[in-house]
Design an enzyme around this catalytic site. Structure first.
Site, PDB file in Angstrom:
ATOM      1  N   ASN A  34      -4.827  -2.306   2.993  1.00  0.00           N
ATOM      2  CA  ASN A  34      -3.768  -2.256   2.165  1.00  0.00           C
ATOM      3  C   ASN A  34      -2.570  -3.496   2.308  1.00  0.00           C
ATOM      4  O   ASN A  34      -3.049  -4.253   3.188  1.00  0.00           O
ATOM      5  CB  ASN A  34      -2.798  -0.670   2.332  1.00  0.00           C
ATOM      6  CG  ASN A  34      -2.306  -0.679   3.520  1.00  0.00           C
ATOM      7  OD1 ASN A  34      -1.546  -1.348   4.086  1.00  0.00           O
ATOM      8  ND2 ASN A  34      -3.044   0.368   4.199  1.00  0.00           N
ATOM      9  N   HIS A  35      -1.581  -3.380   1.572  1.00  0.00           N
ATOM     10  CA  HIS A  35      -0.730  -4.770   1.688  1.00  0.00           C
ATOM     11  C   HIS A  35       0.512  -4.667   2.861  1.00  0.00           C
ATOM     12  O   HIS A  35       1.209  -5.544   2.641  1.00  0.00           O
ATOM     13  CB  HIS A  35      -0.233  -4.861   0.103  1.00  0.00           C
ATOM     14  CG  HIS A  35      -1.255  -5.241  -0.885  1.00  0.00           C
ATOM     15  ND1 HIS A  35      -1.690  -6.634  -0.768  1.00  0.00           N
ATOM     16  CD2 HIS A  35      -1.340  -4.628  -2.095  1.00  0.00           C
ATOM     17  CE1 HIS A  35      -2.444  -6.609  -1.587  1.00  0.00           C
ATOM     18  NE2 HIS A  35      -2.161  -5.629  -2.642  1.00  0.00           N
TER      19      HIS A  35
END
Ligand code: CTP
Ligand code: CA
Length: 223
Positions: A34-35
């Site tokens: 994920n970011h």
């Protein structure tokens, strides 16, 4: 250095902070991630160290560096992070779970690189353990446990639900509806709920300043 630490508010306290994303392997060359940049967790770990605490920082894959001398444990997957957290938690006075832990991981990790074949490929996923909820179950009286809630809708209800379900002392709501808040940003906008469900809303600030606000809310509980 010990003499300098003596007058500090968290002198003698052990603090555990998690930061960054987790990576869940698909095969030897691919993962689900994920970011999360890790910025918020590193800012928190540094602020706790500035307050005199003995900090353990459990970090997923991130490019962040801490400015203080912390005990840093690098992990990759949610399972690694769970193990590292369980072994550090019993000793920890204050724990803040800032990491963006993957909720699901591939059910099977291919031992060799998956070759492209058919037009469609389905990956079967299974839930990871909820680290924060696991720690919440193990929490002893006197230990402080703080979680985050990352929401896009019905944020306050979900945040309060996490506070109760995971046995937290504080929940920090991070609404992705606020511009300038969230993963890659250097700023963040938070709302904190305590156990009495009292709400404190903060302005948009740098993550360093947000870390100070979170630490102040925690200090209030131990005074
Ligand atoms: N968390 C955790 N272990 C997981 C998932 C989340 O410890 N496997 C922690 C996060 O670090 C955060 C809190 O739980 O402190 C809330 O994470 P969030 O993703 O907002 O909520 P979830 O409980 O995972 O629920 P959902 O993603 O469905 O909103
Ligand atoms: Ca989640």
């Amino acid at each position: 250095e010990d003499r300098i630490k003596q007058g500090m508010p968290l002198n003698g306290k052990k603090v555990l902070v998690t930061a960054g994303p987790t990576y869940e392997a698909i095969d030897p060359v691919r993962f689900i991630g994920n970011h999360s940049s890790g910025k918020m967790g590193f800012a928190l770990a540094d602020e706790f160290a500035n307050l005199g605490a003995e900090v353990t920082l459990i970090a997923g894959p991130t490019a962040q560096q801490s400015t203080n001398a912390l005990k840093r444990v690098d992990v990759i997957s949610a399972e690694d992070m769970l193990k590292a957290c369980i072994s550090a938690f019993a000793d920890s006075d204050i724990t803040v779970m800032c990491a963006a832990v993957a909720d699901y991981r591939p059910k099977v990790v291919a031992s060799q690189k998956i070759k492209k074949q058919a037009d469609d490929l389905t990956l079967e996923l299974e839930k990871t353990a909820d680290i924060l909820a696991t720690l919440g179950k193990e929490k002893k009286s006197g230990q402080i446990l703080v979680g985050f809630a990352l929401e896009t809708h019905d944020e306050e209800n979900y945040a309060k639900g996490k506070l109760e379900k995971k046995n937290l002392d504080l929940v920090v709501l991070n609404s992705l509806n606020d511009k300038g808040a969230g993963f890659k940003s250097d700023t963040n906008k938070i709302t904190i709920f305590n156990k009495a469900l009292e709400k404190t809303v903060f302005e948009m600030k740098s993550k360093t300043e947000v870390a100070k606000d979170i630490c102040t809310a925690i200090l209030k509980m131990i005074k």
